[in-house]
Design a protein around this motif. Structure first.
Motif: not given
Length: 387
Positions: A13-14, A40-43, A45-46, A63, A167, A169, A178
């Motif tokens: 969970d991010s 980069c595979t998770q959210n 922002r979260e 990332t 991808k 960030k 991005s």
């Protein structure tokens, strides 16, 4: 006296990943800034929301390609990861600022520099600065920043993803975007020092760059189409270097550009072999300059990490309190399954000092009397003295 602490998480969970990382890395109410690197595979922002749920300190980072390295080991997971190094020092003031990409990268660099000075509550140039940007207009952002503060020494690297698909960030406090740039300005009397190197060997093979298009497409070397020329240099054929095959093939044989005083060889990474046999390069090139064929081995890529960190440790005027280690993602791609050997070297040379190592698609720095510059396939290893 400067203190630092590292935390990380591989929670799926991010938000939880960011929260866990922050709880493990924050130094009470003393932390002044956090350097945050994530998958980069998770959210993302979260993840940032999780970090900011328990701290108001400025946060900056990006990332990282595939993994990060911390003293405990290599932090990597298909579900994602995050890691952060925080710094605390009553005599340290920082200013963090960022801006998304726009029509004029140099102007954006100026705006970001002015905002960072304001956010630090200062009216002068910093002692040192960190920059993170998307892998596109790094040199222009840097020029804009230096238009405002002059040639203050710097370190940093470009945001990265796992597959060179865009991808990546950038993280700037509570903002995530991005494309663009972010900086952290350091106002301190403490010692900060960067070892910026590719640690490649120069060969006797070189050629004149005759034509460049859009800053990063190398058209001809010695009036010969670039992919044909490069293929002949490394003993292969252009058809074996087209597309992204060039990216991996050139890790052990990139190009080098010397600075005007010969003090620094900045690496230029051939990335894409185009259908017309030109080459896309990872950083800006200029016509009527010399490209040198460089070489190394996997063993030397690994050993260079320990050597670079040892040099930083030995050259610092005071005992080290923290290390931020920017390592090229392309070098990691070449090292592959031997990455644990890099971790072993970093732990040995850090000798108990907290560190975080991320993997980027461009690296920034300087060497002794050279100007600040941007390169690829390089190391930008920075140490922070206790006082």
């Amino acid at each position: 006296m400067l203190k630092s602490k590292v935390g990380y998480s591989m929670a799926e969970d991010s938000f939880t990943s960011g929260l866990t990382t922050a709880k493990a890395s924050i130094i009470g109410n003393e932390s002044k800034v956090g350097f945050l690197y994530t998958s980069c595979t998770q959210n993302v922002r979260e993840i940032v929301r999780g970090v900011k749920s328990i701290t108001n300190m400025p946060v900056i980072g990006c990332t990282s390609s595939g993994a990060i390295i911390v003293p405990d080991g290599i932090v990597a997971s298909n579900q994602g990861f995050s890691g952060m190094l925080t710094m605390a020092d009553q005599n340290l003031t920082v200013g963090v600022a960022g801006h998304e990409a726009g029509a004029n990268a140099r102007l954006i660099g100026r705006e970001v520099a002015l905002e960072a000075v304001r956010n630090a509550g200062m009216k002068t140039a910093p002692a040192y600065f960190y920059m993170v940007a998307s892998p596109k207009e790094e040199e222009d952002y840097l020029m804009g920043i230096q238009d405002v503060i002059g040639r203050v020494p710097m370190f940093g690297g470009s945001a990265a993803d796992d597959t060179v698909e865009g991808k990546w960030k950038i993280i700037c406090d509570d903002k995530v975007f991005s494309d663009g740039v972010a900086v952290c300005f350091f106002y301190t009397q403490s010692d900060i020092l960067t070892e910026y190197t590719g640690a490649y060997r120069e060969t006797n093979i070189s050629g004149i760059i005759n034509k460049v298009e859009q800053n990063r497409t190398l058209v001809t070397i010695d009036n010969e189409i670039s992919l044909n020329k490069y293929a002949s240099w490394i003993g292969t054929t252009p058809d074996k270097l087209r597309g992204t095959k060039l990216l991996e093939a050139s890790i052990l044989h990139p190009l080098g550009i010397k600075d005007p005083i010969g003090n620094l060889t900045v690496v230029r990474h051939p990335m894409i072999g185009n259908s017309n046999n030109t080459m896309n390069i990872g950083n800006k090139l200029v016509g009527n300059t010399t490209a040198i064929l460089l070489e190394t081995t996997i063993d030397e890529l690994i050993d260079s990490t320990g050597n670079a960190l040892r040099k930083v440790r030995n050259d610092l005027a005071t005992d080290p309190a923290a290390y931020i280690l920017i390592h090229c993602g392309g070098r990691k791609l070449g090292i592959k399954e031997r990455l644990p050997e890099v971790h072993k070297q970093l732990v040995r040379e850090a000798n108990g000092t907290p560190f975080i190592c991320c993997f980027t698609f461009g690296e920034y720095g300087y060497h002794e009397n050279s100007a600040n510059t941007c390169g690829g396939l390089m190391l930008s290893f920075t140490g922070f003295g206790e006082e």
